[in-house]
Design a protein around this motif. Structure first.
Motif, PDB file in Angstrom:
ATOM      1  N   GLU A   1       0.820  -1.206   0.000  1.00 35.53           N
ATOM      2  CA  GLU A   1       0.000   0.000   0.000  1.00 35.53           C
ATOM      3  C   GLU A   1       0.859   1.263   0.000  1.00 35.53           C
ATOM      4  OE1 GLU A   1      -2.154  -3.462   1.259  1.00 35.53           O
ATOM      5  OE2 GLU A   1      -0.312  -2.555   2.051  1.00 35.53           O
ATOM      6  N   ARG A   2       1.984   1.211   0.682  1.00 36.35           N
ATOM      7  CA  ARG A   2       2.884   2.365   0.723  1.00 36.35           C
ATOM      8  C   ARG A   2       3.522   2.591  -0.648  1.00 36.35           C
ATOM      9  NH1 ARG A   2       7.543   1.240   4.541  1.00 36.35           N
ATOM     10  NH2 ARG A   2       5.931   1.511   6.139  1.00 36.35           N
ATOM     11  N   ILE A   3       4.024   1.527  -1.254  1.00 37.75           N
ATOM     12  CA  ILE A   3       4.643   1.645  -2.570  1.00 37.75           C
ATOM     13  C   ILE A   3       3.619   2.121  -3.589  1.00 37.75           C
ATOM     14  CG2 ILE A   3       5.811   0.410  -4.430  1.00 37.75           C
ATOM     15  CD1 ILE A   3       7.504   0.808  -1.888  1.00 37.75           C
ATOM     16  N   ALA A   4       2.414   1.589  -3.506  1.00 34.99           N
ATOM     17  CA  ALA A   4       1.366   1.993  -4.441  1.00 34.99           C
ATOM     18  C   ALA A   4       1.027   3.476  -4.284  1.00 34.99           C
ATOM     19  CB  ALA A   4       0.118   1.140  -4.237  1.00 34.99           C
ATOM     20  N   ALA A   5       0.995   3.969  -3.045  1.00 33.84           N
ATOM     21  CA  ALA A   5       0.693   5.388  -2.820  1.00 33.84           C
ATOM     22  C   ALA A   5       1.769   6.274  -3.439  1.00 33.84           C
ATOM     23  CB  ALA A   5       0.583   5.664  -1.319  1.00 33.84           C
ATOM     24  N   ILE A   6       3.018   5.873  -3.309  1.00 31.65           N
ATOM     25  CA  ILE A   6       4.109   6.647  -3.901  1.00 31.65           C
ATOM     26  C   ILE A   6       3.978   6.676  -5.418  1.00 31.65           C
ATOM     27  CG2 ILE A   6       6.605   6.796  -4.226  1.00 31.65           C
ATOM     28  CD1 ILE A   6       6.875   5.343  -1.495  1.00 31.65           C
ATOM     29  N   VAL A   7       3.777   5.502  -6.017  1.00 35.16           N
ATOM     30  CA  VAL A   7       3.717   5.416  -7.476  1.00 35.16           C
ATOM     31  C   VAL A   7       2.469   6.090  -8.022  1.00 35.16           C
ATOM     32  CG1 VAL A   7       3.642   3.850  -9.450  1.00 35.16           C
ATOM     33  CG2 VAL A   7       5.152   3.354  -7.516  1.00 35.16           C
ATOM     34  N   GLU A   8       1.358   5.986  -7.318  1.00 41.89           N
ATOM     35  CA  GLU A   8       0.149   6.687  -7.760  1.00 41.89           C
ATOM     36  C   GLU A   8       0.387   8.188  -7.798  1.00 41.89           C
ATOM     37  OE1 GLU A   8      -2.978   5.390  -5.216  1.00 41.89           O
ATOM     38  OE2 GLU A   8      -3.113   3.394  -6.117  1.00 41.89           O
ATOM     39  N   GLY A   9       1.134   8.711  -6.814  1.00 43.40           N
ATOM     40  CA  GLY A   9       1.487  10.128  -6.838  1.00 43.40           C
ATOM     41  C   GLY A   9       2.358  10.470  -8.021  1.00 43.40           C
ATOM     42  N   ILE A  10       3.301   9.594  -8.346  1.00 44.12           N
ATOM     43  CA  ILE A  10       4.146   9.799  -9.523  1.00 44.12           C
ATOM     44  C   ILE A  10       3.290   9.803 -10.781  1.00 44.12           C
ATOM     45  CG2 ILE A  10       5.994   8.793 -10.928  1.00 44.12           C
ATOM     46  CD1 ILE A  10       7.155   7.609  -8.331  1.00 44.12           C
ATOM     47  N   ALA A  11       2.385   8.840 -10.877  1.00 39.10           N
ATOM     48  CA  ALA A  11       1.554   8.710 -12.075  1.00 39.10           C
ATOM     49  C   ALA A  11       0.643   9.923 -12.270  1.00 39.10           C
ATOM     50  CB  ALA A  11       0.726   7.428 -11.994  1.00 39.10           C
ATOM     51  N   LYS A  12       0.030  10.385 -11.206  1.00 38.76           N
ATOM     52  CA  LYS A  12      -0.850  11.549 -11.324  1.00 38.76           C
ATOM     53  C   LYS A  12      -0.075  12.781 -11.785  1.00 38.76           C
ATOM     54  CE  LYS A  12      -4.272  10.053  -7.890  1.00 38.76           C
ATOM     55  NZ  LYS A  12      -4.835  10.321  -6.534  1.00 38.76           N
ATOM     56  N   ALA A  13       1.122  12.952 -11.256  1.00 38.13           N
ATOM     57  CA  ALA A  13       1.932  14.098 -11.659  1.00 38.13           C
ATOM     58  C   ALA A  13       2.433  13.941 -13.089  1.00 38.13           C
ATOM     59  CB  ALA A  13       3.107  14.272 -10.700  1.00 38.13           C
ATOM     60  N   CYS A  14       2.751  12.728 -13.482  1.00 39.64           N
ATOM     61  CA  CYS A  14       3.134  12.483 -14.874  1.00 39.64           C
ATOM     62  C   CYS A  14       1.987  12.854 -15.806  1.00 39.64           C
ATOM     63  CB  CYS A  14       3.528  11.020 -15.070  1.00 39.64           C
ATOM     64  SG  CYS A  14       5.207  10.618 -14.559  1.00 39.64           S
ATOM     65  N   ALA A  15       0.772  12.444 -15.450  1.00 41.63           N
ATOM     66  CA  ALA A  15      -0.388  12.767 -16.273  1.00 41.63           C
ATOM     67  C   ALA A  15      -0.573  14.280 -16.369  1.00 41.63           C
ATOM     68  CB  ALA A  15      -1.635  12.106 -15.700  1.00 41.63           C
ATOM     69  N   ALA A  16      -0.357  14.987 -15.271  1.00 45.42           N
ATOM     70  CA  ALA A  16      -0.540  16.439 -15.256  1.00 45.42           C
ATOM     71  C   ALA A  16       0.492  17.153 -16.112  1.00 45.42           C
ATOM     72  CB  ALA A  16      -0.463  16.956 -13.824  1.00 45.42           C
ATOM     73  N   THR A  17       1.642  16.540 -16.311  1.00 48.66           N
ATOM     74  CA  THR A  17       2.711  17.173 -17.100  1.00 48.66           C
ATOM     75  C   THR A  17       2.820  16.595 -18.506  1.00 48.66           C
ATOM     76  OG1 THR A  17       4.348  15.628 -16.183  1.00 48.66           O
ATOM     77  CG2 THR A  17       4.065  17.742 -15.047  1.00 48.66           C
ATOM     78  N   GLY A  18       1.914  15.689 -18.857  1.00 50.84           N
ATOM     79  CA  GLY A  18       1.947  15.099 -20.194  1.00 50.84           C
ATOM     80  C   GLY A  18       3.068  14.102 -20.390  1.00 50.84           C
ATOM     81  N   THR A  19       3.441  13.421 -19.325  1.00 48.65           N
ATOM     82  CA  THR A  19       4.563  12.488 -19.352  1.00 48.65           C
ATOM     83  C   THR A  19       4.069  11.060 -19.146  1.00 48.65           C
ATOM     84  OG1 THR A  19       5.880  14.214 -18.267  1.00 48.65           O
ATOM     85  CG2 THR A  19       6.834  12.008 -18.359  1.00 48.65           C
ATOM     86  N   ALA A  20       4.473  10.150 -19.995  1.00 45.04           N
ATOM     87  CA  ALA A  20       4.112   8.749 -19.814  1.00 45.04           C
ATOM     88  C   ALA A  20       5.039   8.109 -18.789  1.00 45.04           C
ATOM     89  CB  ALA A  20       4.204   7.999 -21.140  1.00 45.04           C
ATOM     90  N   LEU A  21       4.473   7.378 -17.833  1.00 50.33           N
ATOM     91  CA  LEU A  21       5.271   6.619 -16.880  1.00 50.33           C
ATOM     92  C   LEU A  21       5.439   5.222 -17.469  1.00 50.33           C
ATOM     93  CD1 LEU A  21       6.687   6.521 -14.142  1.00 50.33           C
ATOM     94  CD2 LEU A  21       4.489   5.908 -13.102  1.00 50.33           C
ATOM     95  N   THR A  22       6.587   4.981 -18.077  1.00 51.24           N
ATOM     96  CA  THR A  22       6.767   3.775 -18.881  1.00 51.24           C
ATOM     97  C   THR A  22       7.403   2.606 -18.136  1.00 51.24           C
ATOM     98  OG1 THR A  22       8.890   4.630 -19.697  1.00 51.24           O
ATOM     99  CG2 THR A  22       6.940   5.051 -21.046  1.00 51.24           C
ATOM    100  N   GLY A  23       7.828   2.816 -16.926  1.00 50.79           N
ATOM    101  CA  GLY A  23       8.434   1.713 -16.191  1.00 50.79           C
ATOM    102  C   GLY A  23       8.978   2.170 -14.855  1.00 50.79           C
ATOM    103  N   GLY A  24       9.461   1.212 -14.086  1.00 46.12           N
ATOM    104  CA  GLY A  24      10.025   1.529 -12.788  1.00 46.12           C
ATOM    105  C   GLY A  24      10.541   0.278 -12.117  1.00 46.12           C
ATOM    106  N   GLU A  25      11.071   0.466 -10.941  1.00 48.04           N
ATOM    107  CA  GLU A  25      11.631  -0.653 -10.191  1.00 48.04           C
ATOM    108  C   GLU A  25      11.455  -0.388  -8.704  1.00 48.04           C
ATOM    109  OE1 GLU A  25      13.907  -4.180  -9.245  1.00 48.04           O
ATOM    110  OE2 GLU A  25      12.776  -3.501 -11.002  1.00 48.04           O
ATOM    111  N   THR A  26      11.016  -1.414  -7.982  1.00 42.13           N
ATOM    112  CA  THR A  26      10.982  -1.367  -6.531  1.00 42.13           C
ATOM    113  C   THR A  26      11.955  -2.413  -6.016  1.00 42.13           C
ATOM    114  OG1 THR A  26       8.670  -0.664  -6.479  1.00 42.13           O
ATOM    115  CG2 THR A  26       9.568  -1.607  -4.462  1.00 42.13           C
ATOM    116  N   ALA A  27      12.943  -1.971  -5.248  1.00 41.07           N
ATOM    117  CA  ALA A  27      13.978  -2.872  -4.751  1.00 41.07           C
ATOM    118  C   ALA A  27      13.924  -2.926  -3.232  1.00 41.07           C
ATOM    119  CB  ALA A  27      15.356  -2.405  -5.209  1.00 41.07           C
TER     120      ALA A  27
END
Length: 367
Positions: free
Chosen positions: A116-142
């Motif tokens: 749930e914590r990781i998802a909250a972080i990435v959802e924030g990234i995704a929403k901001a990407c959408a607001a700036t016209g940026t595709a979130l094409t990948g990532g890594e959680t280690a």
């Protein structure tokens, strides 16, 4: 058996899979037809065929993190804004050269995967990407047990954009008499948090304590998300009536106000920024009061309410400012560029390896 053995070392692969499932919808929402392969591949793919219609496309890239601001998110267990901070630090560096962002990837290192914590972080990234016209094409959680504490994490990201070679913004476009516009920040953004955390610690304040000046807890006030500028500035730059009006942009991040503006000015030029033209945000005044420090003493650490500078043609300064305001970016005239000969005592000249112009702040801040 191998998964059980890995789990005994502190790595939970099932939790990682659960985190991906929770974030998948938010990530997909940033994908247009240019993104191929969906979520979960070894590499993200982006169809760049549209770039073949450009005369001379230049790719622009940037990478950054959020820094010690994440410690405050961890302290109050609030993780839904850190993603926007990351996008702001990365993508808003790309717009500085006039580039339109295409795609971004992220990296999260943690001591223990809490889906749930990781998802909250990435959802924030995704929403901001959408607001700036940026595709979130990948990532890594280690997951790094033993290296990071169970509730510790850090985030980083990288993005790529594109700009026509003859549309690149920068010091070479800046001329004598250009007007410097300041665009308002939402708060400290993601810079100077080592000092902020030191001030809070020295005063014995807990981030969950109520902050009367802000009507929230201290942690919530200090987690105010970084203002995003890219989406709005892409649209302003595309306005036909403003063609060529914006000569340079500067993202006010680490190093403070004068340093970042000096980086995008040509050698031999100088700007005096008039402090009386704006009033630093309350958060900066409160922190300075707690530290028994002056606002002037932290100009090289915090943005004091300026998140971006635009250096523009004097004849079109009013039009650019009006366009920015129409897009929701508040701003004001902060100074003018001059090439007149003078002593540079008290000025900051260039920064971060760039031998640029000279900048100093003068006067007193507005109340």
């Amino acid at each position: 058996m191998s998964d059980d053995l890995y789990a005994s070392a502190g790595v939970d692969t099932a939790a990682g899979d659960r985190a991906v499932e929770l974030m998948k919808a938010a990530v997909k929402a940033t994908h247009g037809p240019e993104v191929l392969g969906g979520v979960g591949g070894f590499a993200g793919m982006f169809d760049a065929s549209a770039l073949t219609g450009m005369r001379r496309p230049l790719l622009a890239t940037s990478t950054d993190g959020v820094g010690t601001k994440v410690a405050i998110a961890q302290a109050i267990d609030k993780h839904d804004t850190i993603g926007q901070d990351l996008v702001g630090m990365v993508v808003d560096d790309i717009i500085v050269v006039g580039a339109r962002p295409l795609f971004m990837t992220d990296y999260i290192a943690c001591g223990r995967v809490v889906p749930e914590r990781i998802a909250a972080i990435v959802e924030g990234i995704a929403k901001a990407c959408a607001a700036t016209g940026t595709a979130l094409t990948g990532g890594e959680t280690a997951e790094h047990p033993g290296l990071l504490g169970p509730d510790d994490y850090d985030v980083a990201g990288a993005a790529t954009g594109v700009v026509e070679a003859d549309r690149v913004l920068g010091a070479e476009r800046v001329t004598d008499g250009d007007v410097v516009l300041a665009l308002a920040a939402s708060g400290p953004h993601s810079n100077g948090y080592s000092l902020i955390r030191r001030i809070i610690a020295d005063r014995g304040i807990d981030y969950r304590d109520h902050a009367a000046d802000f009507g929230t807890s201290w942690g919530e006030a200090l987690l105010e998300p970084t203002r995003l500028y890219t989406g709005e500035l892409v649209r302003v730059l595309a306005r036909p009536e403003l063609d060529g009006a914006i000569h340079a942009l500067s993202h006010v991040t680490g190093g403070g106000i004068a340093t970042n503006l000096a980086r995008v000015l040509p050698q031999g030029s100088w700007v005096e920024l008039d402090r009386s033209r704006w009033s630093p945000l309350p958060v900066f005044r409160v922190l300075c009061d707690l530290a028994d420090a002056s606002l002037e003493s932290v100009e090289g650490t915090w943005n004091l309410g300026i998140g971006m500078f635009a250096v523009v043609s004097a004849s079109q300064a009013d039009a650019v400012l009006a366009a920015c305001r129409a897009e929701g970016l508040d701003g004001w005239v902060a100074g003018e560029v001059s090439f007149a000969e003078r002593s540079f005592d008290g000025f900051i000249q260039g920064a971060k390896g760039v031998d640029g112009g000279a900048v100093r702040l003068v006067g007193s801040y507005a109340n």
